[in-house]
Design a protein around this motif. Sequence first.
Motif, mmCIF file in Angstrom:
data_model
loop_
_atom_site.group_PDB
_atom_site.id
_atom_site.type_symbol
_atom_site.label_atom_id
_atom_site.label_comp_id
_atom_site.label_asym_id
_atom_site.label_seq_id
_atom_site.Cartn_x
_atom_site.Cartn_y
_atom_site.Cartn_z
ATOM 1 N N ALA A 121 -26.890 6.237 30.113
ATOM 2 C CA ALA A 121 -27.642 5.148 29.504
ATOM 3 C C ALA A 121 -27.148 4.866 28.090
ATOM 4 O O ALA A 121 -27.045 3.699 27.666
ATOM 5 C CB ALA A 121 -29.129 5.473 29.489
ATOM 6 N N ALA A 122 -26.833 5.921 27.340
ATOM 7 C CA ALA A 122 -26.341 5.737 25.975
ATOM 8 C C ALA A 122 -24.989 5.037 25.966
ATOM 9 O O ALA A 122 -24.729 4.156 25.129
ATOM 10 C CB ALA A 122 -26.247 7.086 25.268
ATOM 11 N N LEU A 123 -24.109 5.405 26.893
ATOM 12 C CA LEU A 123 -22.795 4.758 26.958
ATOM 13 C C LEU A 123 -22.930 3.298 27.361
ATOM 14 O O LEU A 123 -22.209 2.428 26.842
ATOM 15 C CB LEU A 123 -21.894 5.504 27.934
ATOM 16 N N THR A 124 -23.847 3.016 28.272
ATOM 17 C CA THR A 124 -24.092 1.628 28.664
ATOM 18 C C THR A 124 -24.624 0.824 27.485
ATOM 19 O O THR A 124 -24.230 -0.331 27.259
ATOM 20 C CB THR A 124 -25.088 1.568 29.836
ATOM 21 N N ALA A 125 -25.506 1.428 26.703
ATOM 22 C CA ALA A 125 -26.037 0.751 25.521
ATOM 23 C C ALA A 125 -24.940 0.494 24.497
ATOM 24 O O ALA A 125 -24.890 -0.572 23.869
ATOM 25 C CB ALA A 125 -27.161 1.577 24.902
ATOM 26 N N ALA A 126 -24.045 1.464 24.311
ATOM 27 C CA ALA A 126 -22.933 1.276 23.373
ATOM 28 C C ALA A 126 -22.002 0.164 23.848
ATOM 29 O O ALA A 126 -21.518 -0.642 23.038
ATOM 30 C CB ALA A 126 -22.165 2.582 23.217
ATOM 31 N N PHE A 127 -21.765 0.122 25.141
ATOM 32 C CA PHE A 127 -20.929 -0.947 25.708
ATOM 33 C C PHE A 127 -21.555 -2.311 25.404
ATOM 34 O O PHE A 127 -20.864 -3.252 24.982
ATOM 35 C CB PHE A 127 -20.791 -0.746 27.220
ATOM 36 N N GLY A 128 -22.869 -2.427 25.603
ATOM 37 C CA GLY A 128 -23.548 -3.690 25.350
ATOM 38 C C GLY A 128 -23.607 -4.056 23.882
ATOM 39 O O GLY A 128 -23.730 -5.239 23.537
ATOM 40 N N LEU A 129 -23.535 -3.056 23.025
ATOM 41 C CA LEU A 129 -23.576 -3.279 21.582
ATOM 42 C C LEU A 129 -22.285 -3.921 21.065
ATOM 43 O O LEU A 129 -22.292 -4.655 20.075
ATOM 44 C CB LEU A 129 -23.812 -1.928 20.898
ATOM 45 N N LEU A 130 -21.182 -3.660 21.749
ATOM 46 C CA LEU A 130 -19.872 -4.100 21.282
ATOM 47 C C LEU A 130 -19.555 -5.531 21.712
ATOM 48 O O LEU A 130 -19.882 -5.955 22.829
ATOM 49 C CB LEU A 130 -18.779 -3.172 21.829
ATOM 50 N N ARG A 131 -18.877 -6.237 20.835
ATOM 51 C CA ARG A 131 -18.284 -7.507 21.226
ATOM 52 C C ARG A 131 -17.120 -7.233 22.187
ATOM 53 O O ARG A 131 -16.515 -6.149 22.149
ATOM 54 C CB ARG A 131 -17.747 -8.244 20.001
ATOM 55 N N PRO A 132 -16.762 -8.208 23.050
ATOM 56 C CA PRO A 132 -15.541 -8.042 23.847
ATOM 57 C C PRO A 132 -14.351 -7.756 22.943
ATOM 58 O O PRO A 132 -14.185 -8.375 21.890
ATOM 59 C CB PRO A 132 -15.407 -9.399 24.549
ATOM 60 N N GLY A 133 -13.543 -6.770 23.345
ATOM 61 C CA GLY A 133 -12.432 -6.331 22.522
ATOM 62 C C GLY A 133 -12.803 -5.248 21.523
ATOM 63 O O GLY A 133 -11.934 -4.730 20.818
ATOM 64 N N GLY A 134 -14.090 -4.882 21.480
ATOM 65 C CA GLY A 134 -14.536 -3.856 20.558
ATOM 66 C C GLY A 134 -14.119 -2.466 21.000
ATOM 67 O O GLY A 134 -13.689 -2.240 22.133
ATOM 68 N N VAL A 135 -14.245 -1.515 20.085
ATOM 69 C CA VAL A 135 -13.792 -0.139 20.301
ATOM 70 C C VAL A 135 -14.953 0.822 20.088
ATOM 71 O O VAL A 135 -15.718 0.694 19.116
ATOM 72 C CB VAL A 135 -12.638 0.219 19.337
ATOM 73 N N PHE A 136 -15.073 1.782 20.993
ATOM 74 C CA PHE A 136 -16.049 2.866 20.879
ATOM 75 C C PHE A 136 -15.271 4.153 20.651
ATOM 76 O O PHE A 136 -14.490 4.578 21.512
ATOM 77 C CB PHE A 136 -16.875 2.946 22.157
ATOM 78 N N ALA A 137 -15.449 4.762 19.497
ATOM 79 C CA ALA A 137 -14.764 6.012 19.153
ATOM 80 C C ALA A 137 -15.762 7.161 19.265
ATOM 81 O O ALA A 137 -16.798 7.156 18.592
ATOM 82 C CB ALA A 137 -14.194 5.947 17.740
ATOM 83 N N VAL A 138 -15.453 8.121 20.118
ATOM 84 C CA VAL A 138 -16.336 9.261 20.375
ATOM 85 C C VAL A 138 -15.602 10.544 20.007
ATOM 86 O O VAL A 138 -14.519 10.826 20.525
ATOM 87 C CB VAL A 138 -16.753 9.314 21.858
#
Length: 262
Positions: A121-138
Amino acid sequence: MAHSHFAELLDLDAEVLSDYHRTVFDWVGGVAADRPHVVDLGAGTGVGSLALARALPGATITAVDVDDEMLDHLRRKASAAGLADRIRTVRADLDQPWPDLGPADLVWASASMHHMADPAAALTAAFGLLRPGGVFAVSELTAFPLFLPDGPEADVERRAHQVMAAMRDEAGLHMHEDWAARLKAAGFDPVEERRFDIALEPPLPPAGGRYAQVSLERMRQGLAERLSPADLTTLAQVAASLPDRDDLVVRTHRMVFLAHRP
């Protein structure tokens, strides 16, 4: 140990492992050079928020944490660094529905994802938070640091780590997740990953002894009901001696993932 010592531990980690942190933030900053809005999930004392504000001078940072004391500490650090106008703080429990944090161009999560009650659920929320082309650094821990050179004391330290690992598993912490697979399942593509093996030899940086002392003392207190009296005594004696020792090491490794939203 007092709450303030946990904040100190986070800051000591950044200071003693400065080469690792510099390498990671250079990598993330290079990939996310033109990212005007960064969200730091589980910001703690602001190690990531401040580093990313410096690495991305055109960016504004939203630092999110559930702990008011941590956020106060972060705001003081940002003010002292002259970055208060670029870093805002949001108190939020990320196991609950997230407040409006976006849209974001870069999301940073350091040692926070394994605390999530529902990582998917947290990863899905992070995905939705980002604009297309955005980056999630973990950035995630795979092992907590070992400090003692080989010998009987190091054997006690390793036993303590084994018991702590069992306790984290019992508590439901997600320490052994395949984060690359989970990120891909959440829709991120591509997902880059790097393993960082950290091995510092003596003499450690000036803060190394204190870093080891706070780490082992926190571990000793956390294991008061689980470790043998002899091992607890050894840990207490070792922790008391650490600021004056010149034979300490740091052995740990961490994983960092850069996940791109298509």
